[in-house]
Design an enzyme around this catalytic site. Sequence first.
Site, PDB file in Angstrom:
ATOM      1  N   ARG A 270      -2.692 -10.004  -8.761  1.00  0.00           N
ATOM      2  CA  ARG A 270      -2.840  -8.586  -9.078  1.00  0.00           C
ATOM      3  C   ARG A 270      -1.604  -8.163  -9.720  1.00  0.00           C
ATOM      4  O   ARG A 270      -1.726  -6.701  -9.841  1.00  0.00           O
ATOM      5  CB  ARG A 270      -2.905  -7.910  -7.505  1.00  0.00           C
ATOM      6  CG  ARG A 270      -4.224  -8.312  -6.782  1.00  0.00           C
ATOM      7  CD  ARG A 270      -4.365  -7.806  -5.322  1.00  0.00           C
ATOM      8  NE  ARG A 270      -4.695  -6.482  -5.596  1.00  0.00           N
ATOM      9  CZ  ARG A 270      -4.893  -5.456  -4.388  1.00  0.00           C
ATOM     10  NH1 ARG A 270      -4.704  -6.054  -3.240  1.00  0.00           N
ATOM     11  NH2 ARG A 270      -5.150  -4.177  -4.620  1.00  0.00           N
TER      12      ARG A 270
ATOM     13  N   PRO B 140       3.011  -9.787   1.569  1.00  0.00           N
ATOM     14  CA  PRO B 140       4.148 -10.467   2.007  1.00  0.00           C
ATOM     15  C   PRO B 140       5.010  -9.494   2.684  1.00  0.00           C
ATOM     16  O   PRO B 140       5.374  -8.331   1.868  1.00  0.00           O
ATOM     17  CB  PRO B 140       4.652 -11.304   0.990  1.00  0.00           C
ATOM     18  CG  PRO B 140       4.209 -10.842  -0.322  1.00  0.00           C
ATOM     19  CD  PRO B 140       2.971  -9.945  -0.043  1.00  0.00           C
ATOM     20  N   GLU B 141       5.376  -9.522   4.027  1.00  0.00           N
ATOM     21  CA  GLU B 141       6.463  -8.519   4.621  1.00  0.00           C
ATOM     22  C   GLU B 141       7.828  -9.146   4.953  1.00  0.00           C
ATOM     23  O   GLU B 141       7.738 -10.479   4.316  1.00  0.00           O
ATOM     24  CB  GLU B 141       5.795  -7.974   5.960  1.00  0.00           C
ATOM     25  CG  GLU B 141       4.598  -7.162   5.773  1.00  0.00           C
ATOM     26  CD  GLU B 141       4.385  -6.140   6.717  1.00  0.00           C
ATOM     27  OE1 GLU B 141       5.358  -5.774   7.577  1.00  0.00           O
ATOM     28  OE2 GLU B 141       3.268  -5.835   7.200  1.00  0.00           O
TER      29      GLU B 141
ATOM     30  N   ARG C 102      -3.354   4.261   6.050  1.00  0.00           N
ATOM     31  CA  ARG C 102      -3.129   2.789   6.405  1.00  0.00           C
ATOM     32  C   ARG C 102      -3.717   2.681   7.961  1.00  0.00           C
ATOM     33  O   ARG C 102      -3.604   3.561   8.779  1.00  0.00           O
ATOM     34  CB  ARG C 102      -1.506   2.700   6.531  1.00  0.00           C
ATOM     35  CG  ARG C 102      -0.687   2.642   5.398  1.00  0.00           C
ATOM     36  CD  ARG C 102      -1.253   1.837   4.361  1.00  0.00           C
ATOM     37  NE  ARG C 102      -0.987   0.489   4.281  1.00  0.00           N
ATOM     38  CZ  ARG C 102       0.338  -0.124   4.155  1.00  0.00           C
ATOM     39  NH1 ARG C 102       1.175   0.596   3.675  1.00  0.00           N
ATOM     40  NH2 ARG C 102       0.215  -1.488   4.414  1.00  0.00           N
TER      41      ARG C 102
ATOM     42  N   HIS D   4      -3.155 -17.007 -13.652  1.00  0.00           N
ATOM     43  CA  HIS D   4      -2.109 -16.212 -13.065  1.00  0.00           C
ATOM     44  C   HIS D   4      -0.771 -16.664 -12.809  1.00  0.00           C
ATOM     45  O   HIS D   4       0.071 -16.371 -12.148  1.00  0.00           O
ATOM     46  CB  HIS D   4      -2.566 -15.436 -11.553  1.00  0.00           C
ATOM     47  CG  HIS D   4      -4.025 -14.749 -12.055  1.00  0.00           C
ATOM     48  ND1 HIS D   4      -4.237 -13.690 -12.963  1.00  0.00           N
ATOM     49  CD2 HIS D   4      -5.230 -15.001 -11.202  1.00  0.00           C
ATOM     50  CE1 HIS D   4      -5.516 -13.383 -12.778  1.00  0.00           C
ATOM     51  NE2 HIS D   4      -6.217 -14.154 -11.913  1.00  0.00           N
TER      52      HIS D   4
ATOM     53  N   LYS E 121      12.372  -6.677   1.138  1.00  0.00           N
ATOM     54  CA  LYS E 121      11.258  -7.612   0.590  1.00  0.00           C
ATOM     55  C   LYS E 121      11.559  -7.944  -0.744  1.00  0.00           C
ATOM     56  O   LYS E 121      10.650  -8.880  -1.214  1.00  0.00           O
ATOM     57  CB  LYS E 121       9.787  -7.044   0.822  1.00  0.00           C
ATOM     58  CG  LYS E 121       9.415  -6.451   2.044  1.00  0.00           C
ATOM     59  CD  LYS E 121       8.079  -5.865   1.888  1.00  0.00           C
ATOM     60  CE  LYS E 121       7.969  -4.854   2.790  1.00  0.00           C
ATOM     61  NZ  LYS E 121       6.491  -3.952   2.595  1.00  0.00           N
TER      62      LYS E 121
END
Length: 287
Positions: free
Chosen positions: A124, A2-3, A277, A106, A58
Amino acid sequence: MPELPEVEIVRQSLQKKIRDKIIEKVLVKNRNLRFKIHSKFESHLQKKKIKKIDRFSKYLIFLFEDKSGFSIHLGMSGTIHLYDLNKKNIFTNTSFYSSPILPKIHNHVEIQFNKLKFIYNDPRRFGYFLTFNNKIELKKKFSHFGPEPFSKSFCIDYIIKHLKNKEKNIKSFLLDQKFVSGIGNIYANEILYNSKIRPFRKAKSLTKDECKKILLYSKLVLKKAISKGGSSIRDFQNINGTMGNFQKEFNVYQRENLNCLKAKCKGIIKKKIISNRSSFFCNYCQK
Ligand SMILES: [Zn+2]
């Protein structure tokens, strides 16, 4: 991952759903996120009323009535689900990037309100929770970050001053949270594409006009992403939480070997790895 725009959409969605609600119960099933959840986390939240949901970069910031609160960073794969206890199997996924189905595993943190359950899922486990007791503590947590793209202090003088004599490439600067907060890889690619600047250009080689473009498109690209995502907020209320048309809006990101979308440009989108990247750029209009 997510940005900033995605986190902003989650914030708007949560603001509608849990503002003014009182936390009745907190259940931490797994404390081992990127940073271990504090042992006093549950008691810090107990019986607190959510006054406002804010955002910096964020980070989602949950402010209580007494000015204390907590913050969540979604990491690589964190999502927030709202489960309507009245309607049982109906729930809302606040993130349009992921599956609308509540995962079975999770689900690390559950926060229960009257008739509504907030579930934090993170396969994660790169996300994390922070707590703060007052505004000063909150400010301190973000004191090492540069301004957000929307902030007044992110201005042309700031950009020129910061990039002056710097050998590092402009793409790395856009990703450097000390320079500007909240721009991730996807939007750094999009901003440079719109600005017609190649990602691997040395920061010191940028002209004043190019710095102005960086300033303009940092704001525009993120604003557009938020408004696109925002228009899909309504979908969060029903089960068909479609992915949103948002990802189709990228002009350069993940468009390797495709034609440049700019009118009259005959360029092809190329991909190059910069600082580990993926960087995408037009080989013709980005100079
Ligand atoms: Zn082009």
